[in-house]
Design a protein around this motif. Sequence first.
Motif, PDB file in Angstrom:
ATOM      1  N   THR A  63      -7.565 113.403  53.628  1.00 41.15           N
ATOM      2  CA  THR A  63      -8.469 113.580  52.497  1.00 41.15           C
ATOM      3  C   THR A  63      -7.703 114.056  51.265  1.00 41.15           C
ATOM      4  O   THR A  63      -6.672 114.714  51.374  1.00 41.15           O
ATOM      5  CB  THR A  63      -9.565 114.614  52.840  1.00 41.15           C
ATOM      6  N   ASN A  64      -8.192 113.656  50.108  1.00 39.48           N
ATOM      7  CA  ASN A  64      -7.680 114.203  48.845  1.00 39.48           C
ATOM      8  C   ASN A  64      -8.886 114.501  47.964  1.00 39.48           C
ATOM      9  O   ASN A  64     -10.021 114.506  48.436  1.00 39.48           O
ATOM     10  CB  ASN A  64      -6.678 113.242  48.187  1.00 39.48           C
ATOM     11  N   GLU A  65      -8.673 114.696  46.660  1.00 41.00           N
ATOM     12  CA  GLU A  65      -9.767 115.117  45.789  1.00 41.00           C
ATOM     13  C   GLU A  65     -10.836 114.051  45.615  1.00 41.00           C
ATOM     14  O   GLU A  65     -11.989 114.367  45.309  1.00 41.00           O
ATOM     15  CB  GLU A  65      -9.211 115.509  44.414  1.00 41.00           C
ATOM     16  N   SER A  66     -10.493 112.775  45.787  1.00 41.24           N
ATOM     17  CA  SER A  66     -11.472 111.730  45.463  1.00 41.24           C
ATOM     18  C   SER A  66     -11.854 110.843  46.637  1.00 41.24           C
ATOM     19  O   SER A  66     -12.758 110.027  46.501  1.00 41.24           O
ATOM     20  CB  SER A  66     -10.918 110.848  44.332  1.00 41.24           C
ATOM     21  N   SER A  67     -11.169 110.948  47.802  1.00 41.40           N
ATOM     22  CA  SER A  67     -11.497 110.041  48.895  1.00 41.40           C
ATOM     23  C   SER A  67     -11.180 110.667  50.248  1.00 41.40           C
ATOM     24  O   SER A  67     -10.450 111.660  50.347  1.00 41.40           O
ATOM     25  CB  SER A  67     -10.694 108.739  48.737  1.00 41.40           C
ATOM     26  N   LEU A  68     -11.769 110.067  51.251  1.00 43.63           N
ATOM     27  CA  LEU A  68     -11.497 110.441  52.635  1.00 43.63           C
ATOM     28  C   LEU A  68     -11.152 109.180  53.390  1.00 43.63           C
ATOM     29  O   LEU A  68     -11.951 108.232  53.464  1.00 43.63           O
ATOM     30  CB  LEU A  68     -12.733 111.108  53.269  1.00 43.63           C
ATOM     31  N   ASP A  69      -9.935 109.095  53.895  1.00 42.02           N
ATOM     32  CA  ASP A  69      -9.481 107.912  54.628  1.00 42.02           C
ATOM     33  C   ASP A  69      -9.320 108.292  56.095  1.00 42.02           C
ATOM     34  O   ASP A  69      -8.928 109.403  56.451  1.00 42.02           O
ATOM     35  CB  ASP A  69      -8.127 107.441  54.087  1.00 42.02           C
ATOM     36  N   GLY A  70      -9.610 107.331  56.957  1.00 38.68           N
ATOM     37  CA  GLY A  70      -9.496 107.594  58.387  1.00 38.68           C
ATOM     38  C   GLY A  70      -9.111 106.367  59.156  1.00 38.68           C
ATOM     39  O   GLY A  70      -9.262 105.236  58.693  1.00 38.68           O
ATOM     40  N   VAL A  71      -8.573 106.605  60.359  1.00 35.44           N
ATOM     41  CA  VAL A  71      -8.252 105.512  61.258  1.00 35.44           C
ATOM     42  C   VAL A  71      -8.628 105.958  62.672  1.00 35.44           C
ATOM     43  O   VAL A  71      -8.465 107.105  63.037  1.00 35.44           O
ATOM     44  CB  VAL A  71      -6.741 105.130  61.170  1.00 35.44           C
ATOM     45  N   ALA A  72      -9.156 105.019  63.437  1.00 38.27           N
ATOM     46  CA  ALA A  72      -9.528 105.297  64.819  1.00 38.27           C
ATOM     47  C   ALA A  72      -8.811 104.301  65.720  1.00 38.27           C
ATOM     48  O   ALA A  72      -8.697 103.115  65.386  1.00 38.27           O
ATOM     49  CB  ALA A  72     -11.037 105.175  65.017  1.00 38.27           C
TER      50      ALA A  72
END
Length: 203
Positions: free
Chosen positions: A190-199
């Motif tokens: 996560t950063n100030e403007s987005s949340l990225d993820g991988v499963a």
Amino acid sequence: MGKPPTKVVKSLVFPVGSVPASLILLMKEFRLIVNKSIRVAIAQDCRSKGKLSKVAYRSLSAEHDIYKQYISSAFEVAMGAVKAYRTNLRKGRRASIPYLRRLHMKAENQSYHLDRDTGELRIPLDGPGPGRRPAIAGLTLPLSDWHHSILSDPSWRLGSINISPDKIIVTVQRGIPKPYAPESIIALDTNESSLDGVAAKGE
């Protein structure tokens, strides 16, 4: 490195105000057998419980009217004391021949019966004979909520019991749970403007 442990062992301690007089006599008899066994083990250079049993079991069984499985437990206690004695000698320390003074008795789980719900404990004093049942000493252990939580779980198996005039210790054991094997994994960034993820799962 030694082998990894395969079981978990707990000691359940039960303080008792007093034990039946018959148990005091049994502990005195057990102490006598231990001390005789220590002398035999040293004189005959017994290096294992099995060797001590071959040398001393028949005579001790004839001399003492006691539940016979207690003799095997006495051999275990005696060999523990003899091992410590020999270790001290090997390291050049002064050591006298061991002598068990305190009242104490150890028995394996085949030698007693414990009601896991009520805490009722039954301990045979001698072996069965022609036309008679073995004499039994009985008392009720004070079970706390923690004791109940262990004893009510069938995965905990009863082990040996150690008896002294003021407390009783029951060991319980069970296998070590299998390590958790995850089936999938999730990573997040996560950063100030987005949340990225991988499963990831399986392959």
